[in-house]
Write a protein that holds these residues in place. Structure first.
Motif, PDB file in Angstrom:
ATOM      1  N   PHE A 127       0.831  -1.207   0.000  1.00  0.00           N
ATOM      2  CA  PHE A 127       0.000   0.000   0.000  1.00  0.00           C
ATOM      3  C   PHE A 127       0.864   1.255   0.000  1.00  0.00           C
ATOM      4  O   PHE A 127       0.497   2.273  -0.578  1.00  0.00           O
ATOM      5  CB  PHE A 127      -0.907   0.018   1.239  1.00  0.00           C
ATOM      6  CG  PHE A 127      -1.971  -1.046   1.239  1.00  0.00           C
ATOM      7  CD1 PHE A 127      -3.014  -1.011   0.323  1.00  0.00           C
ATOM      8  CD2 PHE A 127      -1.947  -2.088   2.149  1.00  0.00           C
ATOM      9  CE1 PHE A 127      -4.006  -1.978   0.307  1.00  0.00           C
ATOM     10  CE2 PHE A 127      -2.932  -3.062   2.152  1.00  0.00           C
ATOM     11  CZ  PHE A 127      -3.958  -3.008   1.230  1.00  0.00           C
ATOM     12  N   TRP A 128       2.019   1.163   0.666  1.00  0.00           N
ATOM     13  CA  TRP A 128       2.891   2.322   0.835  1.00  0.00           C
ATOM     14  C   TRP A 128       3.760   2.582  -0.387  1.00  0.00           C
ATOM     15  O   TRP A 128       4.494   3.565  -0.422  1.00  0.00           O
ATOM     16  CB  TRP A 128       3.732   2.151   2.095  1.00  0.00           C
ATOM     17  CG  TRP A 128       2.846   1.943   3.272  1.00  0.00           C
ATOM     18  CD1 TRP A 128       2.380   0.745   3.737  1.00  0.00           C
ATOM     19  CD2 TRP A 128       2.237   2.942   4.069  1.00  0.00           C
ATOM     20  NE1 TRP A 128       1.518   0.953   4.793  1.00  0.00           N
ATOM     21  CE2 TRP A 128       1.418   2.287   5.028  1.00  0.00           C
ATOM     22  CE3 TRP A 128       2.310   4.343   4.094  1.00  0.00           C
ATOM     23  CZ2 TRP A 128       0.671   2.980   5.974  1.00  0.00           C
ATOM     24  CZ3 TRP A 128       1.576   5.031   5.041  1.00  0.00           C
ATOM     25  CH2 TRP A 128       0.778   4.351   5.966  1.00  0.00           C
ATOM     26  N   GLY A 129       3.679   1.700  -1.383  1.00  0.00           N
ATOM     27  CA  GLY A 129       4.342   1.942  -2.650  1.00  0.00           C
ATOM     28  C   GLY A 129       3.400   2.548  -3.673  1.00  0.00           C
ATOM     29  O   GLY A 129       3.819   3.052  -4.708  1.00  0.00           O
ATOM     30  N   VAL A 130       2.093   2.503  -3.360  1.00  0.00           N
ATOM     31  CA  VAL A 130       1.085   3.101  -4.243  1.00  0.00           C
ATOM     32  C   VAL A 130       1.062   4.611  -4.050  1.00  0.00           C
ATOM     33  O   VAL A 130       1.060   5.390  -5.009  1.00  0.00           O
ATOM     34  CB  VAL A 130      -0.310   2.502  -3.968  1.00  0.00           C
ATOM     35  CG1 VAL A 130      -1.363   3.167  -4.838  1.00  0.00           C
ATOM     36  CG2 VAL A 130      -0.293   0.994  -4.193  1.00  0.00           C
ATOM     37  N   ALA A 131       1.024   5.039  -2.787  1.00  0.00           N
ATOM     38  CA  ALA A 131       1.069   6.460  -2.433  1.00  0.00           C
ATOM     39  C   ALA A 131       1.571   6.554  -0.999  1.00  0.00           C
ATOM     40  O   ALA A 131       1.441   5.601  -0.225  1.00  0.00           O
ATOM     41  CB  ALA A 131      -0.303   7.125  -2.574  1.00  0.00           C
ATOM     42  N   ARG A 132       2.114   7.705  -0.633  1.00  0.00           N
ATOM     43  CA  ARG A 132       2.725   7.840   0.688  1.00  0.00           C
ATOM     44  C   ARG A 132       1.700   7.798   1.818  1.00  0.00           C
ATOM     45  O   ARG A 132       2.037   7.485   2.958  1.00  0.00           O
ATOM     46  CB  ARG A 132       3.544   9.140   0.757  1.00  0.00           C
ATOM     47  CG  ARG A 132       4.616   9.210  -0.313  1.00  0.00           C
ATOM     48  CD  ARG A 132       5.697  10.212  -0.007  1.00  0.00           C
ATOM     49  NE  ARG A 132       5.283  11.595  -0.049  1.00  0.00           N
ATOM     50  CZ  ARG A 132       5.279  12.353  -1.141  1.00  0.00           C
ATOM     51  NH1 ARG A 132       5.641  11.844  -2.312  1.00  0.00           N
ATOM     52  NH2 ARG A 132       4.920  13.619  -1.097  1.00  0.00           N
ATOM     53  N   HIS A 133       0.451   8.119   1.497  1.00  0.00           N
ATOM     54  CA  HIS A 133      -0.632   8.042   2.485  1.00  0.00           C
ATOM     55  C   HIS A 133      -1.859   7.418   1.840  1.00  0.00           C
ATOM     56  O   HIS A 133      -2.968   7.948   1.943  1.00  0.00           O
ATOM     57  CB  HIS A 133      -0.970   9.433   3.026  1.00  0.00           C
ATOM     58  CG  HIS A 133       0.131  10.044   3.838  1.00  0.00           C
ATOM     59  ND1 HIS A 133       0.428   9.634   5.121  1.00  0.00           N
ATOM     60  CD2 HIS A 133       1.025  11.013   3.529  1.00  0.00           C
ATOM     61  CE1 HIS A 133       1.452  10.340   5.574  1.00  0.00           C
ATOM     62  NE2 HIS A 133       1.836  11.182   4.630  1.00  0.00           N
ATOM     63  N   ARG A 176       1.419  18.424   5.818  1.00  0.00           N
ATOM     64  CA  ARG A 176       2.230  18.693   7.011  1.00  0.00           C
ATOM     65  C   ARG A 176       3.209  17.552   7.280  1.00  0.00           C
ATOM     66  O   ARG A 176       4.345  17.775   7.698  1.00  0.00           O
ATOM     67  CB  ARG A 176       1.324  18.896   8.228  1.00  0.00           C
ATOM     68  CG  ARG A 176       0.534  20.194   8.184  1.00  0.00           C
ATOM     69  CD  ARG A 176      -0.092  20.520   9.523  1.00  0.00           C
ATOM     70  NE  ARG A 176      -1.038  19.511   9.956  1.00  0.00           N
ATOM     71  CZ  ARG A 176      -0.966  18.854  11.114  1.00  0.00           C
ATOM     72  NH1 ARG A 176       0.034  19.103  11.943  1.00  0.00           N
ATOM     73  NH2 ARG A 176      -1.883  17.966  11.439  1.00  0.00           N
ATOM     74  N   ASP A 177       2.770  16.323   7.029  1.00  0.00           N
ATOM     75  CA  ASP A 177       3.642  15.177   7.256  1.00  0.00           C
ATOM     76  C   ASP A 177       4.818  15.194   6.293  1.00  0.00           C
ATOM     77  O   ASP A 177       5.948  14.856   6.668  1.00  0.00           O
ATOM     78  CB  ASP A 177       2.849  13.879   7.099  1.00  0.00           C
ATOM     79  CG  ASP A 177       3.658  12.668   7.515  1.00  0.00           C
ATOM     80  OD1 ASP A 177       3.983  12.545   8.712  1.00  0.00           O
ATOM     81  OD2 ASP A 177       3.972  11.835   6.638  1.00  0.00           O
ATOM     82  N   SER A 178       4.572  15.602   5.046  1.00  0.00           N
ATOM     83  CA  SER A 178       5.652  15.689   4.067  1.00  0.00           C
ATOM     84  C   SER A 178       6.696  16.716   4.501  1.00  0.00           C
ATOM     85  O   SER A 178       7.906  16.467   4.396  1.00  0.00           O
ATOM     86  CB  SER A 178       5.091  16.065   2.691  1.00  0.00           C
ATOM     87  OG  SER A 178       4.334  15.007   2.150  1.00  0.00           O
ATOM     88  N   LYS A 179       6.247  17.855   4.994  1.00  0.00           N
ATOM     89  CA  LYS A 179       7.175  18.890   5.456  1.00  0.00           C
ATOM     90  C   LYS A 179       7.973  18.401   6.656  1.00  0.00           C
ATOM     91  O   LYS A 179       9.189  18.633   6.752  1.00  0.00           O
ATOM     92  CB  LYS A 179       6.406  20.165   5.804  1.00  0.00           C
ATOM     93  CG  LYS A 179       5.793  20.865   4.601  1.00  0.00           C
ATOM     94  CD  LYS A 179       4.995  22.090   5.018  1.00  0.00           C
ATOM     95  CE  LYS A 179       4.377  22.778   3.803  1.00  0.00           C
ATOM     96  NZ  LYS A 179       3.548  23.954   4.196  1.00  0.00           N
ATOM     97  N   LYS A 180       7.280  17.714   7.572  1.00  0.00           N
ATOM     98  CA  LYS A 180       7.953  17.190   8.765  1.00  0.00           C
ATOM     99  C   LYS A 180       9.014  16.159   8.382  1.00  0.00           C
ATOM    100  O   LYS A 180      10.141  16.196   8.882  1.00  0.00           O
ATOM    101  CB  LYS A 180       6.924  16.545   9.700  1.00  0.00           C
ATOM    102  CG  LYS A 180       7.530  15.821  10.907  1.00  0.00           C
ATOM    103  CD  LYS A 180       6.460  15.151  11.731  1.00  0.00           C
ATOM    104  CE  LYS A 180       5.881  13.924  11.065  1.00  0.00           C
ATOM    105  NZ  LYS A 180       6.844  12.777  11.033  1.00  0.00           N
ATOM    106  N   CYS A 181       8.663  15.250   7.489  1.00  0.00           N
ATOM    107  CA  CYS A 181       9.591  14.197   7.085  1.00  0.00           C
ATOM    108  C   CYS A 181      10.769  14.744   6.302  1.00  0.00           C
ATOM    109  O   CYS A 181      11.893  14.260   6.430  1.00  0.00           O
ATOM    110  CB  CYS A 181       8.859  13.131   6.275  1.00  0.00           C
ATOM    111  SG  CYS A 181       7.722  12.118   7.254  1.00  0.00           S
ATOM    112  N   ASP A 190      13.805  12.648   0.048  1.00  0.00           N
ATOM    113  CA  ASP A 190      13.742  12.940  -1.381  1.00  0.00           C
ATOM    114  C   ASP A 190      13.846  11.642  -2.190  1.00  0.00           C
ATOM    115  O   ASP A 190      13.156  11.479  -3.203  1.00  0.00           O
ATOM    116  CB  ASP A 190      14.866  13.903  -1.770  1.00  0.00           C
ATOM    117  CG  ASP A 190      14.655  15.304  -1.200  1.00  0.00           C
ATOM    118  OD1 ASP A 190      13.490  15.675  -0.971  1.00  0.00           O
ATOM    119  OD2 ASP A 190      15.662  16.009  -0.990  1.00  0.00           O
ATOM    120  N   GLU A 191      14.710  10.729  -1.742  1.00  0.00           N
ATOM    121  CA  GLU A 191      14.827   9.431  -2.399  1.00  0.00           C
ATOM    122  C   GLU A 191      13.505   8.667  -2.301  1.00  0.00           C
ATOM    123  O   GLU A 191      13.058   8.037  -3.264  1.00  0.00           O
ATOM    124  CB  GLU A 191      15.942   8.606  -1.753  1.00  0.00           C
ATOM    125  CG  GLU A 191      17.345   9.116  -1.998  1.00  0.00           C
ATOM    126  CD  GLU A 191      18.382   8.253  -1.307  1.00  0.00           C
ATOM    127  OE1 GLU A 191      18.165   7.031  -1.192  1.00  0.00           O
ATOM    128  OE2 GLU A 191      19.409   8.807  -0.859  1.00  0.00           O
TER     129      GLU A 191
END
Length: 205
Positions: A127-133, A176-181, A190-191
């Protein structure tokens, strides 16, 4: 009831969510859990008491099955990541060895001021390879299905308030999670984004 059962089954996972790690148990979270959630998350159900949907049994059943599918898949996505982390990446994801990024980050001990390096595994399979959330998509599937059970075509847009609010909430949370990560993991994130470019729904967002 299945939605609540799923939540308590996944309770420890919630302790690692952005709600707890970033937002913490301040006024916003406490007021939201005690006031906003009971009022808004049940609005469409309470609305139906006074305004029957008029949907056929087949249509209502189809929406119900769709919503339950969303709840189950949401749980399976969260559990997939929990099992992956607990095993240190030594598990199968959808029958295959998982793809992941080993990300390093630094933390500072508040008492001593010393810096140490930690590692996290960023899953890019299943599931986590389909989209990050992608689990958010399943949660929104359930929410929209429940609100559509109130038949907004007949009863107006009020029953849609919950699913519209949740859509905004989860899009904002993903941002917000993307900015935090990105702040936490830097080049490793980025990878990860190169492997999994979409946040919630492939090809759209």
């Amino acid at each position: 009831y299945l939605y609540l059962f799923k939540f308590f089954l996944w309770e420890m996972g919630y302790m690692r969510s952005i709600d707890i790690i970033v937002d913490r148990a301040g006024f916003e979270i406490q007021w939201g859990c005690l006031v906003w959630v009971p009022a808004v998350y049940t609005l469409h159900t309470r609305f139906l008491v006074q305004h029957p949907s008029g949907l056929s049994f087949v249509a209502a059943l189809a929406l119900f099955v769709l919503s339950m599918t969303g709840v189950v898949l949401n749980y399976l996505a969260d559990r997939e990541r929990d099992v992956f982390r607990a095993s240190g990446g030594k598990c199968k994801v959808w029958g295959r060895d998982p793809k992941y990024i080993t990300a390093e980050y630094e933390i500072i001990d508040r008492k001593t001021g010393e810096t140490s390096t930690k590692k996290s595994l960023l899953l890019a399979s299943g599931f986590w390879g389909v989209a990050r959330h992608f689990q958010y998509f399943f949660e929104l599937t359930a929410a929209w299905s429940w609100c559509l059970l109130a038949n907004p075509l007949q009863n107006g847009v009020i029953p849609l308030f919950y699913c519209v609010f949740l859509t905004y909430l989860l899009i904002d949370r993903a941002e917000r999670d993307s900015k935090k990560c990105r702040l936490k993991y830097g080049k490793y994130y980025d990878e990860y984004c190169n492997l999994v470019p979409y946040k919630i729904l492939p090809g759209i967002y």
